[in-house]
Design a protein around this motif. Structure first.
Motif, PDB file in Angstrom:
ATOM      1  N   ARG A  56       0.828  -1.206   0.000  1.00 40.30           N
ATOM      2  CA  ARG A  56       0.000   0.000   0.000  1.00 40.30           C
ATOM      3  C   ARG A  56       0.864   1.258   0.000  1.00 40.30           C
ATOM      4  O   ARG A  56       1.996   1.225   0.480  1.00 40.30           O
ATOM      5  CB  ARG A  56      -0.909   0.011   1.238  1.00 40.30           C
ATOM      6  N   ILE A  57       0.338   2.351  -0.530  1.00 42.40           N
ATOM      7  CA  ILE A  57       1.066   3.610  -0.452  1.00 42.40           C
ATOM      8  C   ILE A  57       1.037   4.109   0.990  1.00 42.40           C
ATOM      9  O   ILE A  57       0.204   3.653   1.791  1.00 42.40           O
ATOM     10  CB  ILE A  57       0.476   4.676  -1.423  1.00 42.40           C
ATOM     11  N   VAL A  58       1.954   5.024   1.326  1.00 40.09           N
ATOM     12  CA  VAL A  58       2.162   5.382   2.737  1.00 40.09           C
ATOM     13  C   VAL A  58       0.958   6.104   3.356  1.00 40.09           C
ATOM     14  O   VAL A  58       0.599   5.880   4.505  1.00 40.09           O
ATOM     15  CB  VAL A  58       3.416   6.267   2.874  1.00 40.09           C
ATOM     16  N   VAL A  59       0.369   6.985   2.585  1.00 36.15           N
ATOM     17  CA  VAL A  59      -0.794   7.725   3.083  1.00 36.15           C
ATOM     18  C   VAL A  59      -1.870   7.685   2.004  1.00 36.15           C
ATOM     19  O   VAL A  59      -1.588   7.913   0.833  1.00 36.15           O
ATOM     20  CB  VAL A  59      -0.430   9.204   3.375  1.00 36.15           C
ATOM     21  N   SER A  60      -3.096   7.330   2.390  1.00 33.77           N
ATOM     22  CA  SER A  60      -4.183   7.319   1.412  1.00 33.77           C
ATOM     23  C   SER A  60      -5.468   7.783   2.088  1.00 33.77           C
ATOM     24  O   SER A  60      -5.563   7.777   3.305  1.00 33.77           O
ATOM     25  CB  SER A  60      -4.345   5.915   0.829  1.00 33.77           C
ATOM     26  N   PRO A  61      -6.469   8.210   1.286  1.00 37.34           N
ATOM     27  CA  PRO A  61      -7.689   8.760   1.890  1.00 37.34           C
ATOM     28  C   PRO A  61      -8.474   7.713   2.659  1.00 37.34           C
ATOM     29  O   PRO A  61      -9.296   8.026   3.442  1.00 37.34           O
ATOM     30  CB  PRO A  61      -8.515   9.248   0.704  1.00 37.34           C
ATOM     31  N   ILE A  92      -3.910  15.547   1.806  1.00 32.78           N
ATOM     32  CA  ILE A  92      -3.250  14.257   2.011  1.00 32.78           C
ATOM     33  C   ILE A  92      -2.056  14.123   1.063  1.00 32.78           C
ATOM     34  O   ILE A  92      -1.034  13.562   1.399  1.00 32.78           O
ATOM     35  CB  ILE A  92      -4.258  13.115   1.795  1.00 32.78           C
ATOM     36  N   PHE A 143       1.285  15.536   2.247  1.00 37.91           N
ATOM     37  CA  PHE A 143       1.811  14.746   3.341  1.00 37.91           C
ATOM     38  C   PHE A 143       2.324  13.399   2.834  1.00 37.91           C
ATOM     39  O   PHE A 143       3.316  12.861   3.310  1.00 37.91           O
ATOM     40  CB  PHE A 143       0.712  14.547   4.390  1.00 37.91           C
ATOM     41  N   PHE A 144       1.636  12.875   1.832  1.00 37.73           N
ATOM     42  CA  PHE A 144       2.072  11.618   1.216  1.00 37.73           C
ATOM     43  C   PHE A 144       3.472  11.784   0.618  1.00 37.73           C
ATOM     44  O   PHE A 144       4.339  10.934   0.797  1.00 37.73           O
ATOM     45  CB  PHE A 144       1.082  11.203   0.117  1.00 37.73           C
ATOM     46  N   ALA A 154       6.016  11.876   3.490  1.00 36.39           N
ATOM     47  CA  ALA A 154       6.183  10.573   4.138  1.00 36.39           C
ATOM     48  C   ALA A 154       6.880   9.577   3.212  1.00 36.39           C
ATOM     49  O   ALA A 154       7.701   8.774   3.645  1.00 36.39           O
ATOM     50  CB  ALA A 154       4.821  10.020   4.570  1.00 36.39           C
ATOM     51  N   SER A 155       6.586   9.656   1.921  1.00 39.57           N
ATOM     52  CA  SER A 155       7.174   8.719   0.962  1.00 39.57           C
ATOM     53  C   SER A 155       8.671   8.943   0.796  1.00 39.57           C
ATOM     54  O   SER A 155       9.393   8.036   0.396  1.00 39.57           O
ATOM     55  CB  SER A 155       6.516   8.872  -0.410  1.00 39.57           C
ATOM     56  N   SER A 157       3.515   3.504   8.891  1.00 41.27           N
ATOM     57  CA  SER A 157       2.391   4.292   8.404  1.00 41.27           C
ATOM     58  C   SER A 157       1.085   3.919   9.092  1.00 41.27           C
ATOM     59  O   SER A 157       0.638   2.782   9.021  1.00 41.27           O
ATOM     60  CB  SER A 157       2.232   4.117   6.893  1.00 41.27           C
ATOM     61  N   GLY A 207      -1.243   5.942   8.210  1.00 44.37           N
ATOM     62  CA  GLY A 207      -1.945   6.892   7.346  1.00 44.37           C
ATOM     63  C   GLY A 207      -2.719   6.241   6.221  1.00 44.37           C
ATOM     64  O   GLY A 207      -3.221   6.917   5.329  1.00 44.37           O
ATOM     65  N   VAL A 208      -2.812   4.920   6.282  1.00 39.44           N
ATOM     66  CA  VAL A 208      -3.384   4.221   5.139  1.00 39.44           C
ATOM     67  C   VAL A 208      -4.870   3.937   5.336  1.00 39.44           C
ATOM     68  O   VAL A 208      -5.249   3.245   6.275  1.00 39.44           O
ATOM     69  CB  VAL A 208      -2.629   2.895   4.903  1.00 39.44           C
ATOM     70  N   ALA A 220       3.745   8.018  10.373  1.00 34.72           N
ATOM     71  CA  ALA A 220       2.864   8.817   9.521  1.00 34.72           C
ATOM     72  C   ALA A 220       1.420   8.685   9.972  1.00 34.72           C
ATOM     73  O   ALA A 220       0.892   7.567  10.036  1.00 34.72           O
ATOM     74  CB  ALA A 220       2.999   8.374   8.068  1.00 34.72           C
ATOM     75  N   ARG A 241      -5.755  11.446  12.273  1.00 34.61           N
ATOM     76  CA  ARG A 241      -6.355  10.147  11.990  1.00 34.61           C
ATOM     77  C   ARG A 241      -5.271   9.078  11.968  1.00 34.61           C
ATOM     78  O   ARG A 241      -4.276   9.210  11.252  1.00 34.61           O
ATOM     79  CB  ARG A 241      -7.062  10.141  10.624  1.00 34.61           C
TER      80      ARG A 241
END
Lengths: 164, 390
Positions: free
Chosen positions: A159-164, B22, B25-26, B29-30, B37, B39-40, B350, B366
């Motif tokens: 998965r990508i690091v941050v997602s909605p 987002i 920030f992505f 973090a990447s 993370s 953040g997923v 993250a 979150r």
């Protein structure tokens, strides 16, 4: 067995190294209660032990050869297959013994350092047991999955690091 | 030859929309290593194998062509059965269900099908980042209604009353909510329903997390008395069946609206991918056991995280669903952006800043607990260590 006990067993079946504190937090119960359940299940032999599943082919030759042996036996009067199974499972080389339906009677799993070592065990110890009629040895060439665990390095989080 | 900056060709609507918070920030973090993370916004499980197999089988059988615009009829029939079985709501597979490319497309279709320029949509915040921009893209005007941690982020009916104008047409609900995890109970929904009926509003109810509720039986909005025919229900396969990358969702609702949505869908998307539809069919028929197993795992991890947050003194309501916690970080004196950025830089954890979900998300972050127990424990240790430094 109640649902709390079942939940705890499912957790440690997946990961026997989970700390009691972590188990308690995951289940939302107290540490004391967790310990009590563990002790009870150990005492009742529901939990038989805590072991690690190791890929011995990595970095060591220890136990690197595994064989599954089909064993045909003559059951002894009065004790059926149990006595001969016991004679077999007492050997430390033997990792598992199952009574099977079908063309042979016992399935025996052996681990050794080399094929020769396993061969010696079969010819010198297993075949020489009175009740054993015949053995067929199958060497495991590669383990892909064992006890629900996949022997593979390909388990990164995709998965990508941050997602909605 | 074009020499002017090409941005002059962009529509005013698109230019009026800010990129998602987002995204920035992505990127940050990447670019870092050793990041844990939280953040997923998706399951950490891989799609159950039988579902993946069904898509292989679909391709092997040569199903590589379009399906009906509304989706495979078999799948719509199964969705209809599923909605009846799980939530007690009846929809006609022929006319009241459309299979879409993810729940996000279903939301877009719903808004475009019902909004005239300038009509207002009440968006309950903190909310999924796409709602307000999607309303704007459909020509509508998003009207945020804030909810607060003191109310467990539950929408109060009087707040809707206060936000209603003569242009209000739609209210968007999401229960369980992303990012707060708040679940609206049957009683909550009934109170909201009264206002909805009184003001003749339409509801778009995003129920993508409906399978992931932990404490009480789930009530679907159209199951509330008199609400079925003024609700567009949005759902999909991403969260419950761990199928985010398959992009498969669906919408259910009254015939006239669903047929209007289908009209847009057939001209813009044609249909959802065929092999994904076959996979979804398998998920509905044989996937419930996996859903239960994954849900059980999320419930345990929720307990772990809530416990850890309590121990470190970060106040957080217990989310009834989804896989997010939304703790308040107000006591640190940092904004959610400062908190998230410093936590990332100092401890490589993250989280998503609460402010991207709307004004009332400020002061919160979150954290997704859809990650392994080991990573969660390590992340909680790091957050605790970070708090000590403030």
């Amino acid at each position: 067995m109640n649902s709390t006990e079942r939940e705890l067993l499912q957790l440690i079946e997946k990961n026997g190294r989970l700390e009691t504190t972590t188990i308690a937090k995951l289940m939302g119960i107290s540490e004391e209660e967790t310990k009590q359940i563990l002790e009870k299940l150990e005492k009742e032999k529901v939990i038989l032990g805590y072991s690690a599943i190791i890929d011995w082919t990595k970095g060591t030759e220890e136990g690197a050869v595994t064989a599954m042996i089909d064993v045909k036996v003559t059951p002894k009067r009065g004790v059926g297959f149990d006595k001969v199974a016991e004679r077999i499972y007492r050997f430390p080389e033997v990792k598992a013994v199952y009574l099977m339906s079908g063309v042979y009677d016992l399935s025996v799993s052996i681990e050794g350092k080399t094929m020769a070592e396993v061969g010696r065990f079969v010819s010198e110890k297993l075949s020489t047991i009175d009740s054993v009629i015949s053995t067929t040895t199958h060497f495991i060439l590669k383990k892909y999955k064992h006890d629900g665990l996949v022997f593979s390095d390909n388990d990164e989080d995709k998965r990508i690091v941050v997602s909605p | 030859m074009i020499t002017e900056p090409t941005s002059k060709y962009l529509s005013n609507t698109v230019q009026s929309i800010q990129p998602s918070g987002i995204r920035r920030f992505f990127d940050l973090a990447s670019s870092m290593e050793n990041v844990i993370s939280l953040g997923v916004g998706e399951p950490d499980f891989v799609t159950p194998w039988n579902v993946i197999e069904a898509s292989y089988h679909s391709l092997e059988q040569g199903y590589t062509a379009y399906t009906a615009n509304a989706g495979l009829f078999e799948l719509r029939k199964e969705i209809s059965r599923y909605m009846k079985r799980r939530f007690g709501v009846t929809y006609s597979a022929e006319e009241e269900i459309v299979v879409t490319v993810g729940a996000s497309q279903a939301i877009d279709l719903a808004l475009r099908a019902v909004l005239n320029p300038g009509e207002e949509v009440i968006v309950v915040e903190p909310s999924f980042v796409s709602y307000a921009p999607t309303v704007t893209l459909a020509g509508g005007v998003p009207v945020p209604v804030n909810t607060y941690s003191e109310d467990d982020f539950k929408l109060q009916p009087e707040q809707i009353e206060a936000a209603i104008t003569n242009k209000t047409k739609v209210i968007m609900l999401c229960s369980p909510n992303n990012p707060t995890g708040t679940v609206l109970s049957k009683g909550d929904l009934e109170r909201i329903a009264e206002v909805v009926e009184k003001h003749d509003l339409l509801v778009i109810s995003d129920e993508i997390y409906a399978e992931l509720t932990y404490d009480e039986p789930y009530t679907s909005f159209p199951a509330v008395k008199n609400l079925r025919d003024r609700t567009i229900l949005i759902s999909g396969f991403s969260k419950a069946f761990a199928m985010t990358g398959w992009r498969l969702g669906f919408a259910c609702g009254p015939k006239a609206i669903l047929q209007a949505m289908l009209k847009i869908h057939q001209y813009t998307m044609m249909c959802a991918p065929t092999m994904a539809q076959h996979a979804a069919l398998e998920a509905l028929v044989n996937g419930q056991k996996d859903v239960v197993k994954m849900k059980e795992s999320y419930r345990q991890r929720r307990s772990l995280v809530i416990h850890a947050l309590e121990e470190m003194g970060l106040s957080c309501h217990v989310p009834g669903g989804a896989f997010y916690v939304f703790p308040s970080i107000k006591k640190t004196g940092l904004s959610s952006e400062e908190f998230a950025e410093q936590l990332l830089m100092k401890e490589q954890v993250a989280v998503v800043l609460g402010s991207v979900f709307g004004e009332s998300g400020e002061g919160h972050v979150r954290c997704s607990y859809a990650t392994s127990v080991q990573k969660l424990e390590e992340a909680m240790r790091r957050i605790d260590r970070f708090l000590q430094t403030l």
